[in-house]
Scaffold this active site. Structure first.
Site, PDB file in Angstrom:
ATOM      1  N   MET A 135       0.808  -1.217   0.000  1.00 34.59           N
ATOM      2  CA  MET A 135       0.000   0.000   0.000  1.00 34.59           C
ATOM      3  C   MET A 135       0.845   1.273   0.000  1.00 34.59           C
ATOM      4  O   MET A 135       0.425   2.306   0.518  1.00 34.59           O
ATOM      5  CB  MET A 135      -0.962  -0.025   1.195  1.00 34.59           C
ATOM      6  N   ARG A 136       2.026   1.209  -0.576  1.00 32.06           N
ATOM      7  CA  ARG A 136       2.885   2.396  -0.729  1.00 32.06           C
ATOM      8  C   ARG A 136       3.155   2.618  -2.196  1.00 32.06           C
ATOM      9  O   ARG A 136       3.361   1.643  -2.938  1.00 32.06           O
ATOM     10  CB  ARG A 136       4.230   2.192  -0.019  1.00 32.06           C
ATOM     11  N   ASN A 155       1.953  -5.037 -10.220  1.00 29.67           N
ATOM     12  CA  ASN A 155       1.054  -4.689  -9.114  1.00 29.67           C
ATOM     13  C   ASN A 155      -0.345  -5.229  -9.377  1.00 29.67           C
ATOM     14  O   ASN A 155      -0.767  -5.332 -10.522  1.00 29.67           O
ATOM     15  CB  ASN A 155       0.982  -3.154  -9.006  1.00 29.67           C
ATOM     16  N   HIS A 157      -4.319  -4.345  -8.547  1.00 33.36           N
ATOM     17  CA  HIS A 157      -5.140  -3.224  -8.086  1.00 33.36           C
ATOM     18  C   HIS A 157      -6.616  -3.652  -8.042  1.00 33.36           C
ATOM     19  O   HIS A 157      -7.108  -4.270  -8.991  1.00 33.36           O
ATOM     20  CB  HIS A 157      -4.971  -2.019  -9.021  1.00 33.36           C
TER      21      HIS A 157
HETATM   22  C1  GAR Z   1      -6.032  -6.551  -2.515  1.00 28.71           C
HETATM   23  O1  GAR Z   1      -7.404  -6.333  -2.725  1.00 28.71           O
HETATM   24  C2  GAR Z   1      -5.214  -5.733  -3.502  1.00 28.71           C
HETATM   25  O2  GAR Z   1      -5.806  -5.616  -4.762  1.00 28.71           O
HETATM   26  C3  GAR Z   1      -5.151  -4.397  -2.805  1.00 28.71           C
HETATM   27  O3  GAR Z   1      -4.976  -4.706  -1.447  1.00 28.71           O
HETATM   28  C4  GAR Z   1      -5.585  -5.967  -1.161  1.00 28.71           C
HETATM   29  C5  GAR Z   1      -4.570  -6.829  -0.479  1.00 28.71           C
HETATM   30  O4  GAR Z   1      -5.123  -8.024  -0.016  1.00 28.71           O
HETATM   31  N1  GAR Z   1      -4.076  -3.595  -3.304  1.00 28.71           N
HETATM   32  C6  GAR Z   1      -4.148  -2.280  -3.418  1.00 28.71           C
HETATM   33  O5  GAR Z   1      -5.117  -1.625  -3.101  1.00 28.71           O
HETATM   34  C7  GAR Z   1      -2.885  -1.625  -3.971  1.00 28.71           C
HETATM   35  N2  GAR Z   1      -3.096  -0.217  -4.140  1.00 28.71           N
HETATM   36  P1  GAR Z   1      -4.199  -9.224   0.445  1.00 28.71           P
HETATM   37  O6  GAR Z   1      -3.171  -8.641   1.422  1.00 28.71           O
HETATM   38  O7  GAR Z   1      -5.137 -10.168   1.126  1.00 28.71           O
HETATM   39  O8  GAR Z   1      -3.551  -9.805  -0.762  1.00 28.71           O
END
Ligand code: GAR
Length: 240
Positions: A135-136, A155, A157
């Site tokens: 998330m960075r 990545n 998203h």
């Molecule tokens: C996932 O939904 C991913 O798409 C999102 O964080 C979640 C992580 O879940 N990523 C973002 O928002 C990136 N900007 P996880 O830790 O269970 O894989």
């Protein structure tokens, strides 16, 4: 199966995507091996998942680094190879209208955090860096030191980019009243969630779906999409 690529992962949380990728590797569904998992936050569940699978882990504690830069901006020692003018000109994360002080403080704290990440990551010499719920944002300072020769940072998203970039893709999709949601795998570039798209999957949002249901539908698709995109990358690298 082809030759396995060496991949590293960065996470910030629960790591269910990481788990899906670890499982796909273990079941030989994809030609990849995860050699490390790094987190910007200590103590997250994704680190436990990696350790359970025998994968090296590390933490670069962004929150502490950002706080230190805020508390003592004059005491900061920037990495020797960091050029503020160059990175500022390349970056597309903050607009010029954010103001000099904000932009330079942001890039300063990221330079320190990203140098710490690079010191942990580069010795592994990976073919691919996977952002699995990291998330960075990453600045050109980091990106240019990983993307040697070709794009290597992938990545996932939680929205159908270019709609709903940012930190709450499913929430933004749901609140907008969309009838279709989805997830996207893309290479990162110097902007936020703007790089070339590698794959997408979509799902219907029904009248009575809650945000929890939307997230559940989306995550289930992420667990399919990410390994598929990694496998396509591995096949293309195998032919190179
Ligand atoms: C996932 O939904 C991913 O798409 C999102 O964080 C979640 C992580 O879940 N990523 C973002 O928002 C990136 N900007 P996880 O830790 O269970 O894989």
């Amino acid at each position: 199966m082809g030759k396995k690529i060496k991949a590293g992962a960065l996470i910030s949380g629960g790591g269910t995507n990481l788990q899906a990728i670890i499982d796909s590797c273990a079941q030989d569904k994809i030609d990849a091996k995860i050699v490390f998992t790094g987190s910007d936050t200590p103590g997250v569940k994704g680190l436990e998942r990696a350790e359970r699978a025998g994968i090296d882990t590390f933490v670069v504690d962004y929150r502490t680094i950002i706080q230190q830069v805020k508390n003592d901006p004059d005491g900061v020692v920037l990495p020797g190879d960091f050029d503020m003018e160059e990175i500022r000109a390349k970056q597309n994360l903050l607009p010029e209208s954010a103001g000099n002080e904000k932009i330079e403080r942001f890039l300063t704290s990221r330079a320190i955090a990203e140098r710490a990440l690079l010191d942990r990551i580069l010795p592994y010499d990976v073919d691919l860096l996977i952002l699995a719920g990291f998330m960075r944002t990453l600045t050109p300072y980091f990106i240019d030191r990983i993307n040697t020769g070709h794009r290597k940072i992938m990545n996932i998203h939680p929205a159908l980019l270019p709609a709903f970039p940012g930190t709450d893709g499913y929430g933004d999709t749901f609140r907008y009243g969309c009838k279709v949601g989805g997830c996207t795998v893309h290479f990162i570039d110097y902007g936020e969630d703007t790089g070339p798209i590698l794959g997408q999957k979509a799902f219907q949002i029904e009248e009575n779906d809650t945000l929890e249901i939307v997230k559940k539908k989306g995550l289930a698709l992420e667990w399919e999409l990410f390994p598929e995109c990694i496998q396509r990358f591995a096949e293309e690298r195998g032919q190179a």
